[in-house]
Design a protein around this motif. Structure first.
Motif, PDB file in Angstrom:
ATOM      1  N   CYS A   1      24.154 -34.327  33.766  1.00  0.00           N
ATOM      2  CA  CYS A   1      23.588 -32.685  33.400  1.00  0.00           C
ATOM      3  C   CYS A   1      23.309 -30.784  33.946  1.00  0.00           C
ATOM      4  N   LEU A   2      24.585 -30.315  32.569  1.00  0.00           N
ATOM      5  CA  LEU A   2      25.103 -29.292  33.201  1.00  0.00           C
ATOM      6  C   LEU A   2      23.866 -28.451  32.308  1.00  0.00           C
TER       7      LEU A   2
ATOM      8  N   CYS B   1      22.198 -27.593  30.000  1.00  0.00           N
ATOM      9  CA  CYS B   1      21.866 -27.288  29.119  1.00  0.00           C
ATOM     10  C   CYS B   1      22.368 -28.423  27.385  1.00  0.00           C
ATOM     11  N   CYS B   2      20.999 -29.248  27.847  1.00  0.00           N
ATOM     12  CA  CYS B   2      20.434 -30.389  26.750  1.00  0.00           C
ATOM     13  C   CYS B   2      20.129 -30.383  25.528  1.00  0.00           C
TER      14      CYS B   2
ATOM     15  N   CYS C   1      29.767 -34.027  29.872  1.00  0.00           N
ATOM     16  CA  CYS C   1      27.879 -33.972  30.632  1.00  0.00           C
ATOM     17  C   CYS C   1      28.242 -35.547  30.486  1.00  0.00           C
TER      18      CYS C   1
ATOM     19  N   GLY D   1      24.594 -37.088  31.269  1.00  0.00           N
ATOM     20  CA  GLY D   1      23.239 -36.329  31.519  1.00  0.00           C
ATOM     21  C   GLY D   1      22.879 -37.596  30.488  1.00  0.00           C
TER      22      GLY D   1
ATOM     23  N   CYS E   1      22.898 -35.920  26.859  1.00  0.00           N
ATOM     24  CA  CYS E   1      23.941 -35.902  26.464  1.00  0.00           C
ATOM     25  C   CYS E   1      24.946 -37.614  26.247  1.00  0.00           C
TER      26      CYS E   1
END
Ligand code: FES
Length: 158
Positions: free
Chosen positions: A124-125, A127-128, A83, A85, A88
């Motif tokens: 972004c996956l 699950c930040c 990720c 994002g 991350c």
């Protein structure tokens, strides 16, 4: 010598193209069909579509590279999605990515020679809270440090 499977796939694609030619906007369904048959739109597959449809290679290539649903190379057995994002990124995912590049010996968008891993940089996956995060296939790995990478990859190698 021509591989039998390859001949069957080629014949199936050519007859699909013949059918689609009669309809408006045939390129997208043809490319989707080709991707599902071959797993990727390699140069040879694009060439076949271009010849059969009688359109320039540049048109086929333009569509193949514009839509993320199409891959130009076959994907590996495992998809490693790191990720990139914001959450991350601020938690140093770049260092994790660097380690992954070093361990796999490939850059994002590439597949290892043994076809075991494809490395991808993703958005972004979702699950930040676990940042920095990556996924291998359906499995999420969070709060990563570069030193976690070799052990995680070892789970996927025989
Ligand atoms: S930014 Fe990486 S999971 Fe959201």
């Amino acid at each position: 010598m021509v591989n039998v499977d390859e001949k069957l796939m080629r014949d199936e694609l050519i007859s699909f193209i013949e059918e689609q030619k009669k309809k408006p906007g045939p390129l997208m369904p043809i490319m989707q069909k080709a991707q599902s048959l071959y797993g990727a739109l390699t140069f040879e597959v694009q060439e076949l579509i271009s010849e059969q449809l009688g359109i320039p290679m540049s048109d086929v290539y333009g569509v193949a590279t514009f839509y993320s649903q199409f891959a130009l190379q076959p994907k590996g057995e495992h998809i490693v999605s790191v990720c990139m994002g914001t959450a991350c990124y601020v938690r140093n995912v770049e260092k994790v990515m660097e380690k992954m590049i070093e361990e796999l010996g490939i850059n994002p968008g590439e597949t290892t020679k043994d076809n075991k891993f494809t490395l991808e940089a993703t958005r972004c996956l979702g699950c930040c809270g676990l940042a920095p995060v990556m996924m291998i296939d359906d499995q999420v790995y969070g709060r990563l440090t570069p030193s976690d990478v070799p052990d995680i990859l070892a789970k996927y190698t025989d």
